[in-house]
Design a protein around this motif. Sequence first.
Motif, mmCIF file in Angstrom:
data_model
loop_
_atom_site.group_PDB
_atom_site.id
_atom_site.type_symbol
_atom_site.label_atom_id
_atom_site.label_comp_id
_atom_site.label_asym_id
_atom_site.label_seq_id
_atom_site.Cartn_x
_atom_site.Cartn_y
_atom_site.Cartn_z
ATOM 1 N N ALA A 171 0.597 -1.021 0.050
ATOM 2 C CA ALA A 171 -0.107 -0.083 -0.062
ATOM 3 C C ALA A 171 1.040 1.170 0.025
ATOM 4 O O ALA A 171 2.087 1.100 0.312
ATOM 5 N N ASP A 204 -3.856 -0.397 -2.592
ATOM 6 C CA ASP A 204 -4.463 0.968 -2.183
ATOM 7 C C ASP A 204 -3.698 2.090 -1.934
ATOM 8 O O ASP A 204 -2.238 1.812 -1.825
ATOM 9 N N SER A 225 -7.554 -3.428 7.046
ATOM 10 C CA SER A 225 -8.007 -3.549 5.821
ATOM 11 C C SER A 225 -7.320 -4.755 4.919
ATOM 12 O O SER A 225 -7.905 -5.456 4.300
ATOM 13 N N TYR A 226 -6.272 -4.782 5.222
ATOM 14 C CA TYR A 226 -5.354 -5.724 4.313
ATOM 15 C C TYR A 226 -4.474 -6.672 5.255
ATOM 16 O O TYR A 226 -3.402 -6.456 5.550
#
Length: 345
Positions: A171, A204, A225-226
């Motif tokens: 990310a 992201d 989220s990840y």
Amino acid sequence: MKLSNRRVPALAAMTLVTALSLTACGGDDGGSGGEGGGGESAGAGVTMLPKNLGNPYFDASATGATRASEEFGGSFEIVGPDTATPDAQVPFINTAAQQGVDSLVVSANDPTAICDALEEASSAGTKVVTFDSDTDPECRDLFISQADAEGIATSQVDLIAEQIGGAGEVAILSAAANATNQNTWIELMQEYAASEYPDIEIVDVVYGNDDDQTSFDQTAALLQSYPDLAGIISPTTVGIAAAARYLSTSDAQGEVALTGLGTPNQMREYVEDGTVQSFALWNPEELGYLAAYAADALVSEEITGEEGDSFSAGDLGDYEVGADGVVVLGDPTVFDESNIDDFDF
């Protein structure tokens, strides 16, 4: 382009100018300003407008610009908002134009939003130099670029790839969504990763707005989220330090790699405790130093900003203006446990 581990001498530390309120702006712009030397001088008066005050990166740039101004016999002041937004920069540009300052050295929070104000300042006789983050070329006389954009982008991807074994979810923790330099680097990172590292997926891009707490919170959100996140690239000094602070006290320390653009003094403790293996940056003091010398060259009419113009920048030597009025400082440096103690900025 791979970064070198060459040592770049830091400029001698100078006392930063004191931040003061810029009451001439009127209204409540949520900002404050500072001032340094003044009075009659042989060299140019340089007014620096960073994205925001209280940012260690821009503090270092101001240190370099202060030194340069003293060397060429000019004066220096730094003004700016507390928040990194284009609307917050406009009143400072307007005030500088009204005061008839010789030159403005600006790190733009948006490539177009401050153009009208800069054009008015230019029409009033102020030379406009952008540094760190550019405007549209027609809005300024010169852009002092910290390094080649493609080189910055590819080096960031190469660093994270080395740390995660060339595969995994990555990310990007950026500054503001409209920051010119960040967006250019991110686009190039995505293209380079797709072509050179097919097993790396950039999942992201999030924005910390160059605010410590926001960047800290965005790091936490990314990990939630990840859950399989392998690494984070944060090409902003505020973001990488905030992300490192979060990782250093989390279960992800040593599991999620972090690289980006940071200052040695910010990142030293996180390299020492194993949170961060390596990161990169040019010398921000040298960037401010070069920008001030460029402003002086414009004011003295040594150059006009045309491609092929050349000027002397004190200890840094001679520089040539490239296409679109761009002057490139040079290659950044990779910092890790082997060399980080050699630097002090």
